[in-house]
Design a protein around this motif. Structure first.
Motif, short mmCIF file in Angstrom:
data_model
loop_
_atom_site.label_atom_id
_atom_site.label_comp_id
_atom_site.label_asym_id
_atom_site.label_seq_id
_atom_site.Cartn_x
_atom_site.Cartn_y
_atom_site.Cartn_z
N GLU A 36 0.61 -1.22 0.10
CA GLU A 36 -0.13 -0.01 0.14
C GLU A 36 0.93 1.29 -0.03
O GLU A 36 2.19 1.28 0.49
CB GLU A 36 -0.95 0.13 1.34
N HIS A 41 1.99 8.98 -0.22
CA HIS A 41 1.98 8.57 -1.65
C HIS A 41 3.22 8.63 -2.29
O HIS A 41 3.19 8.79 -3.59
CB HIS A 41 0.66 9.19 -2.49
N LYS A 101 -5.18 0.62 -5.18
CA LYS A 101 -3.92 1.52 -4.68
C LYS A 101 -3.07 0.34 -4.30
O LYS A 101 -3.45 -0.49 -3.71
CB LYS A 101 -4.66 2.26 -3.35
N GLU A 127 -1.30 -0.58 -9.09
CA GLU A 127 -1.90 0.66 -9.46
C GLU A 127 -1.37 1.29 -10.64
O GLU A 127 -0.19 1.13 -10.96
CB GLU A 127 -1.45 1.50 -8.41
N LYS A 134 -0.43 11.78 -7.67
CA LYS A 134 0.68 10.74 -7.34
C LYS A 134 1.98 11.50 -8.10
O LYS A 134 2.17 12.04 -9.00
CB LYS A 134 0.45 9.38 -8.05
#
Length: 603
Positions: A36, A41, A101, A127, A134
């Protein structure tokens, strides 16, 4: 009734067991996140739930990962490969933001035999890159992770192969060159992922998909010397070299209404698509191989451990690099080789001469470097790990050098102290003897020269020479004076012994002559030092040295016992010997006849 109730209980227990087993199986029949994004991010973190789903697998694992831009149909493609509907398989989104994600895994692996080995094939959804909110660094990390952990890497591209799509493969190319480019016949670090170019388009304008890929990999002229073009051209060349490791496949659109794909079954999809999809399943199954690291296939727990290493490497630094990946994978090997060096060096018995320690260091270092070279990951970036191993070995070697200096100093100090004590003892001999001093001096010097080793020897040799020289000077200076005093005292003692004890006039006369010579000579020449140059003195000294010390008898050590024995003997002779034997024991000079006159003795 009792029998019936027993059967009811048995059936109930058996039913519960089946129910719990089916629940356990059903609990893994879904998608799990395994990686994750962090809060920013930018970096990756592990998801415990997904890792547990993988750890339970005992067979060798083969991972099939799908990568590509966001909203390119990766999740739908995976559901099609697994024959799952959108409701039960990977989540499929139709909004502008990405649905998946991080990286997800289907909890129930497809078990199949590959080269006769039962293998669990895992399907991974990643992802999509180029989505909103991002950083490019995060995309690079996801792409790199999928590249390293997968056995088959499906590059899902809509319509065509763009230059940006090639640029994203730079990490995969670098990994291939770094990890898979070792000499044939040797174990590779880990098997490269088979690259499957999946182009989703309906018309190829007379070209096959393989021709399209080959055309995209052709070198582009760079007349202006653009660095970006050069970089992409290098990737093109590397991908062309890796041609044996890649496959191209085309897949038409399943239906014109893409937003309703999850609501359609196979009968409603384009028949050409269904046929090509089934062919794709066969291609993926043919490409899949168990993930191999250094010649060993990985089961669930080993695969998770491998994944943790990759995550650690990719999160290292601001930008993921092959160098950081190589460093992490070589970390354990580096530690083992350093341990090998440390253990072998620990076998040495310190202290050692500098040259011997340095020689042992070089031999042990070469053995550690050879072991690292046989086991390490990577080629180009492995040099950093080699340098780090060399740095760590040098640090350990410095500790051994310090330990060698300490042990050498300790040993030489002990030998020096022993020699110093020995010289102090020789300075205070009861009976001064130049021969004994020289013998002790020589023994001390030889033992120090032989036993004192290591870097401290040179320093202590200088101290030793100064100490021995000083002791020798002091001894020689005091020797004549002490010997003169001893001889004066000895002559007086022998006068008493010759006159009153054994009554031997010759001993008494000789003692008087020695006493008179020693006293009158010093009075005549004003000092005792003038006596030391007289030849008679040298004769006396040589006689003294012969009597006092020889390899057979050390009179300084035995002087007191001999004197005690002689005193006892004389006492016994004086008290008892004359009574029993009469006058036969008397010396001739003092013997008198029985009945003779008792004329008094005149001196």
């Amino acid at each position: 009734m009792v029998m019936i109730s027993r059967w009811v209980v048995v059936i109930w227990v058996f039913g519960c067991g089946l129910a719990s087993g089916s629940l356990a199986i059903d609990s893994f029949h879904r998608a799990f996140p395994i990686v994750e994004p962090d809060a920013g991010h930018t970096k990756l973190s592990l998801a415990i739930e997904g890792l547990k789903a993988i750890e339970r697998i005992t067979e060798p694992i083969s991972a099939v990962a799908v990568i590509g831009p966001y909203r390119s149909g990766k999740s739908f493609l995976l559901n099609q490969l697994l024959s799952l509907s959108c409701n039960e398989g990977f989540g499929v989104g139709h909004m502008r933001d990405t649905k998946t994600k991080g990286i997800w895994v289907w909890g129930t692996p497809v078990r199949t035999k590959i080269d006769g080995v039962q293998t669990a094939v895992l399907y991974l959804d990643t992802e999509g890159f180029e989505s909103i909110g991002k950083s490019n660094v995060y995309d690079d990390r996801i792409f790199a992770l999928a590249t390293v952990m997968s056995s088959v890497l499906i590059y899902n591209l809509p319509e065509t192969v763009r230059e940006a799509d090639l640029s994203r493969l730079s990490f995969a190319v670098e990994l291939a060159e770094e990890f898979y480019g070792r000499v044939k016949g040797e174990d590779v670090a880990f098997e490269p992922a088979k690259l499957l170019w999946l182009i989703q388009r309906d018309f190829l304008q007379g070209k096959s998909v393989q021709e399209m890929v080959n055309e995209a990999l052709m070198r582009v002229p760079n007349y202006d010397g653009n660095k970006n073009i050069d970089q992409v051209n290098q990737i093109r060349e590397s991908l062309a070299i890796m041609g044996d490791n890649s496959t191209a496949f085309s897949l038409p659109q399943p239906h014109l209404q893409r937003t309703k794909l999850c609501d359609l079954d196979d009968s409603e999809l384009d028949p050409v698509y269904v046929k090509k999809r089934d062919q794709l399943k066969e291609v993926v199954a043919a490409l899949a191989r168990p993930k191999t690291v250094q010649g060993r296939t990985l089961n669930g727990k080993e695969f998770v451990s491998f994944l943790k290493q990759i995550i650690e490497a990719l999160n290292k630094g601001e930008i993921p690099s092959t160098g950081s990946l190589v460093e992490v994978f070589n970390k354990g090997i580096l530690e083992r080789c350093l341990k090998l060096y440390t253990e072998r060096m620990s076998w040495l018995r310190l202290p050692l001469p500098k040259e011997s320690l340095a020689k042992s260091h070089e031999e042990t270092r070469e053995a550690a470097m050879k072991a690292f070279d046989e086991q390490h990951f990577g080629r180009h970036h492995a040099q950093r790990s080699v340098e780090k191993l060399d740095e760590e070995i040098e640090k350990v070697y410095k500790n051994f050098v310090l330990a060698n200096e300490y042990h050498s100093s300790k040993l030489c100090e002990a030998l020096y102290t022993r020699c110093e004590d020995k010289m102090d003892q020789l300075q205070v001999l009861r009976l001064p003897s130049m021969a004994k001093f020289k013998d002790g001096f020589l023994q001390c010097n030889q033992s120090f020269e032989h036993e004192c080793v290591g870097p401290s020897k040179a320093t202590y040799e200088l101290r030793m020479m100064k100490m021995l020289g000083k002791s020798r000077s002091v001894f020689i200076k005091e020797y004549n004076n002490r010997l003169y005093n001893w001889l004066v005292a000895f002559s007086l003692v022998m006068v008493v012994v010759g006159r009153f004890v054994i009554k031997f006039i010759l001993i008494e006369i000789g003692a008087w002559i020695m006493f008179i010579f020693l006293e009158t000579y010093t009075r005549m020449f004003w000092s005792a030092e003038a006596l030391y140059y007289n030849p008679i003195w040298h004769v006396i000294v040589n006689s003294w040295e012969t009597i006092v010390y020889s390899p057979v008898l050390d009179l300084d050590r035995w002087a007191i016992p001999i004197c005690v024995v002689a005193a006892l003997f004389i006492t016994y002779w004086r008290c008892y010997g004359r009574r029993k034997q009469g006058s036969r024991w008397l010396l001739p000079l003092y013997n008198t006849k029985k009945g003779g006159s008792n004329r008094p003795r005149s001196d």
